[in-house]
Design an enzyme around this catalytic site. Structure first.
Site, PDB file in Angstrom:
ATOM      1  N   ARG A 136      -3.204 -10.246   4.417  1.00 38.77           N
ATOM      2  CA  ARG A 136      -3.557 -10.322   2.990  1.00 38.77           C
ATOM      3  C   ARG A 136      -2.388  -9.747   2.206  1.00 38.77           C
ATOM      4  O   ARG A 136      -2.092  -8.553   2.334  1.00 38.77           O
ATOM      5  CB  ARG A 136      -4.837  -9.520   2.752  1.00 38.77           C
ATOM      6  CG  ARG A 136      -5.323  -9.480   1.328  1.00 38.77           C
ATOM      7  CD  ARG A 136      -6.574  -8.602   1.234  1.00 38.77           C
ATOM      8  NE  ARG A 136      -7.097  -8.563  -0.113  1.00 38.77           N
ATOM      9  CZ  ARG A 136      -6.635  -7.759  -1.068  1.00 38.77           C
ATOM     10  NH1 ARG A 136      -5.631  -6.929  -0.824  1.00 38.77           N
ATOM     11  NH2 ARG A 136      -7.182  -7.789  -2.267  1.00 38.77           N
ATOM     12  N   LYS A 186       0.824  -1.213   0.000  1.00 37.61           N
ATOM     13  CA  LYS A 186       0.000   0.000   0.000  1.00 37.61           C
ATOM     14  C   LYS A 186       0.861   1.268   0.000  1.00 37.61           C
ATOM     15  O   LYS A 186       2.045   1.241   0.347  1.00 37.61           O
ATOM     16  CB  LYS A 186      -0.999  -0.053   1.150  1.00 37.61           C
ATOM     17  CG  LYS A 186      -2.070  -1.119   0.823  1.00 37.61           C
ATOM     18  CD  LYS A 186      -3.334  -1.033   1.599  1.00 37.61           C
ATOM     19  CE  LYS A 186      -4.321  -2.034   0.990  1.00 37.61           C
ATOM     20  NZ  LYS A 186      -5.385  -2.436   1.917  1.00 37.61           N
TER      21      LYS A 186
HETATM   22  N1  HH2 Z   1      -7.283  -4.096   0.284  1.00 39.08           N
HETATM   23  C1  HH2 Z   1      -7.580  -4.077  -1.019  1.00 39.08           C
HETATM   24  C2  HH2 Z   1      -8.600  -4.877  -1.533  1.00 39.08           C
HETATM   25  N2  HH2 Z   1      -9.306  -5.688  -0.720  1.00 39.08           N
HETATM   26  N3  HH2 Z   1      -9.764  -6.517   1.446  1.00 39.08           N
HETATM   27  C3  HH2 Z   1      -9.511  -6.530   2.757  1.00 39.08           C
HETATM   28  N4  HH2 Z   1     -10.225  -7.289   3.586  1.00 39.08           N
HETATM   29  N5  HH2 Z   1      -8.506  -5.760   3.301  1.00 39.08           N
HETATM   30  C4  HH2 Z   1      -7.750  -4.940   2.541  1.00 39.08           C
HETATM   31  O1  HH2 Z   1      -6.877  -4.238   3.088  1.00 39.08           O
HETATM   32  C5  HH2 Z   1      -8.004  -4.901   1.131  1.00 39.08           C
HETATM   33  C6  HH2 Z   1      -9.039  -5.718   0.617  1.00 39.08           C
HETATM   34  C7  HH2 Z   1      -6.827  -3.166  -1.929  1.00 39.08           C
HETATM   35  O2  HH2 Z   1      -5.543  -3.568  -2.009  1.00 39.08           O
HETATM   36  P1  HH2 Z   1      -4.589  -3.040  -3.147  1.00 39.08           P
HETATM   37  O3  HH2 Z   1      -3.244  -3.581  -2.857  1.00 39.08           O
HETATM   38  O4  HH2 Z   1      -4.749  -1.564  -3.286  1.00 39.08           O
HETATM   39  O5  HH2 Z   1      -5.164  -3.658  -4.451  1.00 39.08           O
HETATM   40  P2  HH2 Z   1      -5.217  -5.172  -4.778  1.00 39.08           P
HETATM   41  O6  HH2 Z   1      -5.239  -5.933  -3.526  1.00 39.08           O
HETATM   42  O7  HH2 Z   1      -6.503  -5.289  -5.522  1.00 39.08           O
HETATM   43  O8  HH2 Z   1      -3.999  -5.450  -5.590  1.00 39.08           O
END
Ligand code: HH2
Length: 276
Positions: free
Chosen positions: A252, A216
């Site tokens: 995650r 992030k």
């Molecule tokens: N962050 C992103 C998407 N889904 N779900 C949960 N429960 N917690 C999170 O922090 C979360 C999520 C967004 O993550 P990002 O790295 O910006 O994008 P992506 O994961 O789609 O690559």
């Protein structure tokens, strides 16, 4: 300190990103995602989080049918060859239902079941695990001007209200997970850092906590301000270990292998310390 020293589970992020060029492109995307799923399983992922719609500010909205067409074949293909738990990252009840039919056993909802009037009842009817995540505002505009008097207290209060709403709608208590929503309507450092430092107060609510800090933007902000997403591994691991120390149940992440290794070493050290 992590009160239980239970190993922290690793959830691998599996995005099925759009390809508007041709059917050939779509199949290539499917193959790439399935290969990525196989790699994450081999690398030690405990859960795979499949998503067909980006929540990033500025990302194009995806309709229900398109989202289902992206995620269902992939979930079915993973399920056909592996017993790894699969989570569906969606805010749409219809997508959650279709994903559950294909084999997903967890609904990861960044809106904490607020997106549709059907969300709560759908989660209860599916009987699957549900991740309730905190977000201030809406994905498109949430980073414009996030505001909190006390970010940890407000996130904890929100999550507490949503667990009450979920249980009142019939979601079983032992199906509920909580997520502070790092980066979702949070100032890069003024909000994300106190939240990461205060994770133990979210854990204290008594539900398993999922932490999504991987790659992030706050990581780049704390570095030289100029690190692209795939150059944030060190910071992602630092955040995962902060989560482990606070007692989160799962992280995650995009980089499964490296995170599994970091958590194994961290857990072994912590266990050796607690054994005296
Ligand atoms: N962050 C992103 C998407 N889904 N779900 C949960 N429960 N917690 C999170 O922090 C979360 C999520 C967004 O993550 P990002 O790295 O910006 O994008 P992506 O994961 O789609 O690559």
């Amino acid at each position: 300190m992590n009160p239980s020293l239970q190993p922290v589970r690793v959830m691998g992020v599996l995005n099925v990103t759009p390809d508007s060029f041709s059917d050939g492109g779509r199949f290539a995307e499917f193959d790439t995602s399935l290969a990525q799923a196989r790699r994450m399983i081999a690398d030690g992922a405990d859960i795979l989080d499949v998503g067909g719609e980006s929540t990033r500010p500025g990302a194009a909205a995806v309709d229900e049918a398109t989202e289902i067409a992206r995620v269902v074949p992939l979930i079915a293909a993973i399920r056909a060859e592996s017993a790894v738990p699969i989570s569906i990252d969606t805010m749409k009840p219809a997508v959650a239902r279709a994903a559950a039919r294909a084999g997903a056993t967890m609904w990861n909802d960044v809106t904490a079941l607020r997106h549709s009037p059907d969300s709560l009842a759908t989660a209860a009817a599916l009987g699957c695990d549900v991740v309730l995540m905190h977000m201030q505002g809406e994905p498109g505009t949430m980073q414009a001007e996030p505001h909190y008097a006390d970010v940890v207290a407000e996130v904890a209060a929100f999550l507490s209200q949503r667990t009450d709403a979920a249980m009142a709608a019939g979601v079983a208590r032992d199906r509920i997970w909580l997520d502070p929503g790092i980066g979702f309507g949070k100032h890069m450092t003024a909000h994300n850092l106190p939240l990461l430092a205060g994770l133990d107060r979210i854990v204290a609510l008594g539900f398993p906590v999922l932490l999504g800090a991987s790659r992030k933007s706050f990581i780049s902000a704390l570095d030289d301000g100029n690190r692209p997403a795939d150059a944030r591994l060190g910071g992602s691991i630092a955040a995962a270990l902060a989560g482990a120390a606070a007692g989160v149940a799962a992280v995650r992440v995009h980089d499964v292998r490296e995170t599994v290794q970091a958590l194994r070493v961290w857990t072994a050290i912590a266990q050796a310390g607690s054994a005296g």
